[in-house]
Design a protein around this motif. Structure first.
Motif, PDB file in Angstrom:
ATOM      1  N   ARG A   1       1.070  -1.171   0.088  1.00  0.00           N
ATOM      2  CA  ARG A   1      -0.082  -0.105  -0.068  1.00  0.00           C
ATOM      3  C   ARG A   1       0.736   1.325  -0.133  1.00  0.00           C
ATOM      4  O   ARG A   1       1.923   1.425   0.616  1.00  0.00           O
ATOM      5  CB  ARG A   1      -0.979   0.009   1.179  1.00  0.00           C
ATOM      6  CG  ARG A   1      -1.919  -0.909   1.166  1.00  0.00           C
ATOM      7  CD  ARG A   1      -2.909  -0.694   2.359  1.00  0.00           C
ATOM      8  NE  ARG A   1      -4.217  -1.680   2.397  1.00  0.00           N
ATOM      9  CZ  ARG A   1      -4.339  -2.958   2.638  1.00  0.00           C
ATOM     10  NH1 ARG A   1      -3.345  -3.454   2.970  1.00  0.00           N
ATOM     11  NH2 ARG A   1      -5.306  -3.720   2.523  1.00  0.00           N
ATOM     12  N   THR A  50      -2.604  19.090  -1.527  1.00  0.00           N
ATOM     13  CA  THR A  50      -1.642  18.114  -2.421  1.00  0.00           C
ATOM     14  C   THR A  50      -1.758  18.779  -3.968  1.00  0.00           C
ATOM     15  O   THR A  50      -1.031  18.659  -4.611  1.00  0.00           O
ATOM     16  CB  THR A  50      -2.081  16.537  -2.407  1.00  0.00           C
ATOM     17  OG1 THR A  50      -1.934  16.154  -1.030  1.00  0.00           O
ATOM     18  CG2 THR A  50      -1.230  15.939  -3.360  1.00  0.00           C
ATOM     19  N   LEU A 105      -8.385   8.047   0.474  1.00  0.00           N
ATOM     20  CA  LEU A 105      -8.050   6.769   1.246  1.00  0.00           C
ATOM     21  C   LEU A 105      -8.631   5.615   0.484  1.00  0.00           C
ATOM     22  O   LEU A 105      -8.018   4.472  -0.031  1.00  0.00           O
ATOM     23  CB  LEU A 105      -8.362   6.861   2.352  1.00  0.00           C
ATOM     24  CG  LEU A 105      -7.695   5.340   3.426  1.00  0.00           C
ATOM     25  CD1 LEU A 105      -5.953   5.658   3.130  1.00  0.00           C
ATOM     26  CD2 LEU A 105      -7.971   5.873   4.735  1.00  0.00           C
ATOM     27  N   PHE A 107      -7.715  15.686  -1.245  1.00  0.00           N
ATOM     28  CA  PHE A 107      -6.290  15.462  -0.857  1.00  0.00           C
ATOM     29  C   PHE A 107      -5.753  16.899  -0.277  1.00  0.00           C
ATOM     30  O   PHE A 107      -4.388  16.898  -0.271  1.00  0.00           O
ATOM     31  CB  PHE A 107      -5.392  15.593  -2.181  1.00  0.00           C
ATOM     32  CG  PHE A 107      -5.559  14.064  -2.839  1.00  0.00           C
ATOM     33  CD1 PHE A 107      -4.467  13.110  -2.302  1.00  0.00           C
ATOM     34  CD2 PHE A 107      -6.640  13.578  -3.552  1.00  0.00           C
ATOM     35  CE1 PHE A 107      -4.626  11.745  -2.771  1.00  0.00           C
ATOM     36  CE2 PHE A 107      -6.629  12.306  -3.970  1.00  0.00           C
ATOM     37  CZ  PHE A 107      -5.590  11.394  -3.823  1.00  0.00           C
ATOM     38  N   THR A 140      -0.509   4.180   1.169  1.00  0.00           N
ATOM     39  CA  THR A 140      -0.658   4.981   2.335  1.00  0.00           C
ATOM     40  C   THR A 140      -0.633   3.959   3.434  1.00  0.00           C
ATOM     41  O   THR A 140      -0.560   2.655   3.429  1.00  0.00           O
ATOM     42  CB  THR A 140      -2.119   5.398   2.050  1.00  0.00           C
ATOM     43  OG1 THR A 140      -3.013   4.172   1.984  1.00  0.00           O
ATOM     44  CG2 THR A 140      -2.466   6.223   1.136  1.00  0.00           C
ATOM     45  N   THR A 141      -0.470   4.581   4.608  1.00  0.00           N
ATOM     46  CA  THR A 141      -0.293   3.822   6.044  1.00  0.00           C
ATOM     47  C   THR A 141      -1.828   3.214   6.447  1.00  0.00           C
ATOM     48  O   THR A 141      -1.651   2.214   6.908  1.00  0.00           O
ATOM     49  CB  THR A 141       0.122   4.680   6.996  1.00  0.00           C
ATOM     50  OG1 THR A 141      -0.555   5.955   7.236  1.00  0.00           O
ATOM     51  CG2 THR A 141       1.595   5.248   6.621  1.00  0.00           C
ATOM     52  N   PHE A 152      -7.197   4.827  -3.100  1.00  0.00           N
ATOM     53  CA  PHE A 152      -5.864   4.335  -3.197  1.00  0.00           C
ATOM     54  C   PHE A 152      -5.955   2.804  -3.005  1.00  0.00           C
ATOM     55  O   PHE A 152      -5.271   2.066  -3.291  1.00  0.00           O
ATOM     56  CB  PHE A 152      -4.697   4.878  -1.973  1.00  0.00           C
ATOM     57  CG  PHE A 152      -4.105   6.079  -2.575  1.00  0.00           C
ATOM     58  CD1 PHE A 152      -3.161   5.936  -3.735  1.00  0.00           C
ATOM     59  CD2 PHE A 152      -4.134   7.388  -1.847  1.00  0.00           C
ATOM     60  CE1 PHE A 152      -2.380   7.037  -4.304  1.00  0.00           C
ATOM     61  CE2 PHE A 152      -3.404   8.428  -2.522  1.00  0.00           C
ATOM     62  CZ  PHE A 152      -2.589   8.397  -3.595  1.00  0.00           C
ATOM     63  N   GLU A 153      -7.046   2.508  -1.957  1.00  0.00           N
ATOM     64  CA  GLU A 153      -7.143   1.104  -1.770  1.00  0.00           C
ATOM     65  C   GLU A 153      -7.844   0.286  -2.824  1.00  0.00           C
ATOM     66  O   GLU A 153      -7.128  -0.711  -2.907  1.00  0.00           O
ATOM     67  CB  GLU A 153      -8.206   1.051  -0.525  1.00  0.00           C
ATOM     68  CG  GLU A 153      -8.637  -0.224   0.166  1.00  0.00           C
ATOM     69  CD  GLU A 153      -7.429  -1.077   0.838  1.00  0.00           C
ATOM     70  OE1 GLU A 153      -7.398  -2.057   0.703  1.00  0.00           O
ATOM     71  OE2 GLU A 153      -6.534  -0.220   1.124  1.00  0.00           O
TER      72      GLU A 153
END
Length: 213
Positions: free
Chosen positions: A40, A114, A55, A111, A42-43, A58-59
């Motif tokens: 991933r 960003t 989020l 974002f 992202t964390t 990105f997933e």
């Protein structure tokens, strides 16, 4: 384009362009490794995040598997081409759809600030393409005068093999660093900064004319 022609006579501007390619290319390489590894970006895990959130977006990309790794390899290759300096014009062309796509994504989702960063990245990409406009004019103007559209080397300053070697060193350093220490951008940036300054000093000692007086 007369402004670009005049800027190409200034060695401090040429130096700026060289290091701008390093900066953008290395940033792409830095972000590509985690995708190539299938991890991933992202964390957090975005499975339960709102569907219109960054989020969750990105997933979705991460869960695609093959496409996620394809994005990583694309970033790695484009970043490397930019950092070679010799093929930087091709790298700028390949980078344009990627940077435009990233900018639109960051504007479309929440974002935060960003889009400012991605917008500057897109503008930098456009500037790099304008910088090499002579090479593109030669390709596009099939019936043009080859004398007027001749691709002119910017002198021995930009053609120094040191810049290609430094680009390769920065590329390898970035890949090895991420593989060994994961994503710690501060330490990575400082390592690249030291290498970049070292390359500048070496070139200055060799030519004694790094910046026009």
């Amino acid at each position: 384009m007369s402004i670009i022609d005049r800027l190409q006579e200034k060695k401090w501007v040429i130096l700026f362009v060289i290091y701008l390619r390093y900066l953008i290319g290395a940033a792409f390489v830095f972000a590509s490794i985690v995708k190539i590894q299938g991890n991933r970006f992202t964390t957090g895990i975005g499975i339960d995040a709102p569907i219109h959130s960054a989020l969750h977006f990105f997933e979705t990309l991460y869960q695609s598997g093959l496409y996620w790794k394809f994005l990583g390899w694309s970033q790695l290759i484009v970043g490397f081409i930019l950092m070679t300096q010799r093929f930087a014009a091709l790298g700028a062309v390949l980078f344009l759809p990627v940077s435009l796509n990233i900018f639109v994504i960051t504007v479309s989702y929440d974002f935060g600030g960003t889009p400012v960063i991605t917008g500057l990245m897109l503008l930098a990409n456009i500037f790099l393409m304008i910088w090499d406009y002579r090479k593109f004019a030669l390709l596009l103007n099939m019936k043009g005068n080859t004398t007027n559209n001749k691709v002119i080397l910017l002198d021995s300053f930009s053609g120094d093999k040191l810049w290609m070697v430094l680009g390769l060193v920065l590329f390898v350093t970035t890949v090895v660093y991420v593989l060994m220490y994961d994503r710690k951008p501060t330490q990575w940036f400082l390592a690249c900064l030291v290498l970049g300054v070292t390359g500048m000093i070496i070139h200055s000692v060799k030519h004694r004319d790094i910046i026009d007086k």
